[in-house]
Design a protein around this motif. Structure first.
Motif, short mmCIF file in Angstrom:
data_model
loop_
_atom_site.label_atom_id
_atom_site.label_comp_id
_atom_site.label_asym_id
_atom_site.label_seq_id
_atom_site.Cartn_x
_atom_site.Cartn_y
_atom_site.Cartn_z
N SER A 1 10.77 34.05 20.69
CA SER A 1 10.97 34.76 21.95
C SER A 1 10.00 35.92 22.09
O SER A 1 9.37 36.12 23.14
CB SER A 1 12.42 35.26 22.02
N SER B 1 15.16 36.39 27.20
CA SER B 1 16.33 36.97 27.85
C SER B 1 17.51 36.79 26.91
O SER B 1 17.45 36.00 25.95
CB SER B 1 16.63 36.30 29.20
N HIS C 1 9.43 39.55 35.38
CA HIS C 1 10.32 38.39 35.44
C HIS C 1 9.75 37.28 36.33
O HIS C 1 10.23 36.15 36.30
CB HIS C 1 11.73 38.79 35.90
N ARG D 1 20.28 35.34 27.61
CA ARG D 1 20.75 33.95 27.79
C ARG D 1 19.87 32.97 27.03
O ARG D 1 20.36 32.05 26.36
CB ARG D 1 20.76 33.62 29.28
N ALA D 2 18.55 33.16 27.11
CA ALA D 2 17.62 32.23 26.46
C ALA D 2 17.74 32.29 24.94
O ALA D 2 17.74 31.26 24.26
CB ALA D 2 16.20 32.54 26.90
N ILE D 3 17.81 33.49 24.39
CA ILE D 3 17.90 33.64 22.93
C ILE D 3 19.21 33.06 22.41
O ILE D 3 19.23 32.32 21.41
CB ILE D 3 17.75 35.12 22.53
N ARG E 1 6.95 27.65 32.80
CA ARG E 1 8.35 27.96 33.08
C ARG E 1 8.50 29.46 33.32
O ARG E 1 7.70 30.27 32.80
CB ARG E 1 9.24 27.54 31.90
N GLU F 1 11.74 34.31 31.81
CA GLU F 1 13.11 34.61 31.39
C GLU F 1 13.84 33.40 30.83
O GLU F 1 14.92 33.55 30.25
CB GLU F 1 13.89 35.21 32.55
N GLU F 2 13.26 32.21 30.96
CA GLU F 2 13.87 31.04 30.31
C GLU F 2 13.58 31.02 28.81
O GLU F 2 14.15 30.23 28.07
CB GLU F 2 13.37 29.75 30.96
N THR F 3 12.68 31.91 28.39
CA THR F 3 12.35 32.04 26.97
C THR F 3 12.72 33.42 26.43
O THR F 3 13.12 33.56 25.27
CB THR F 3 10.84 31.78 26.74
N GLY G 1 21.03 30.79 23.86
CA GLY G 1 21.03 29.35 24.07
C GLY G 1 20.23 28.61 23.03
O GLY G 1 20.65 27.57 22.51
N ARG G 2 19.06 29.14 22.69
CA ARG G 2 18.22 28.48 21.70
C ARG G 2 18.89 28.51 20.33
O ARG G 2 18.87 27.51 19.58
CB ARG G 2 16.85 29.17 21.64
#
Length: 301
Positions: A225, A186, A172, A188-190, A179, A182-184, A192-193
């Motif tokens: 991802s 995780s 992590h 949350r990332a999946i 970046r 985990e911004e790509t 969100g995208r």
């Protein structure tokens, strides 16, 4: 089976639960003899948390002083048994709290010792001892969920320092294209995208199901991802000389559509990984328990 040093009691502490288990070791492969699970309120004060942990531990049929292993998420001072949960949204009550002493005093019979280890390391040790990493001298074990957990296991022992692993052995902390990874990669990332592309607020398993059905947006999000994950961890798999990558965690439940883009990301970054084994975790629930037991064993046992 006699209750000797070959049966090790453990606790696995998660964000919403604690599991107490007795692990048989000294066999061809360790296994869970018995286990009990209790709900845990990560926002409770330390005294309440210790009470729940001790009550769950008391359900095990332990009648002698034995070494205990405890798998717990970070940030945590594993050597001293003290929480470092400051502004992380969970276990604030354990920040600065000596959990090792508290468990030593509240578990009966009194533990011979209490040894803590990171939950991702425990998972990796367990998979290498009895699961998908068994038979491999060096393994990179990943857990995909709210974030990216990792364990670099060398002959059953986690490696958390040195040039062959990322800082603290933690995926992590890897950056990808400038970046945090985990911004790509995780939950949350999946989510969100996918919401950006479609306006729909779905969870990862729902997005994965749409990808199975051929929806372009879902497929794009999942593939991007996993390609990123493979690209980011490939250099570390090479430097660590891992012969297998084991993948677990809640998101790995969609492994049937994750494996292809993840493998493509690994090989695209480092073609020499084309022959490396890539496996889904075999013991997603039991591996952290088995790893905690292995960690608790006295040296020389």
């Amino acid at each position: 089976m006699s209750r000797s040093i070959e049966q090790i009691p453990v606790l696995e502490i998660g964000g919403t639960h604690v599991t107490a288990a007795l692990i048989a070791i000294g066999q061809k492969a360790p296994f869970v003899v018995e286990q009990y699970r209790s709900q845990l309120n990560a926002h409770a004060p330390a005294t309440e948390l210790v009470t729940v942990l001790a009550a769950t531990a008391a359900k095990l049929k332990v009648t002698a002083s034995l070494p205990w292993g405890v798998a717990v998420p970070g940030p945590f001072n594993y050597e001293r048994g003290i929480g470092r949960f400051e502004n992380v949204g969970k276990f604030d009550g354990l920040n600065g709290f000596d959990l090792g002493s508290a468990l030593s005093e509240s578990i009966l019979p009194r533990p011979l010792s209490v040894r803590f280890l990171n939950d991702a390391d425990a998972f990796g040790m367990g998979e290498c001892a009895a699961g998908a990493g068994r038979g491999h001298e060096r393994a990179l074990c990943l857990t995909l969920g709210t974030g990216v957990g990792s364990a670099f296991i060398d002959h059953g022992v986690p490696v958390n320092e040195g040039p062959e692993v990322p800082p603290h052995g933690s995926a992590h902390l890897i950056t990808w294209r400038g970046r945090p990874l985990e911004e790509t990669v995780s939950r949350r990332a999946i989510r969100g995208r996918y919401r950006q592309l479609t306006g729909k607020a779905l969870d990862v398993h729902e997005i994965a199901q749409l990808a199975r059905l051929g929806e372009a947006e879902a497929t794009s999000v999942i593939d991007a991802s996993m390609l990123a994950l493979g690209d980011a961890v490939a250099p570390w798999a090479v430097s660590f000389k891992a012969s297998v990558v084991v993948v677990g965690g809640s998101i790995s439940g969609s492994w049937d559509i994750l494996e292809r883009p993840f493998r493509a990301g690994l090989i695209g970054a480092c073609p020499e990984l084309s022959q490396m084994a890539l496996r889904l975790a075999e013991l997603p629930e039991d591996a952290p328990l088995i790893g905690a037991a292995a960690s608790a064993m006295p040296v020389g046992q």
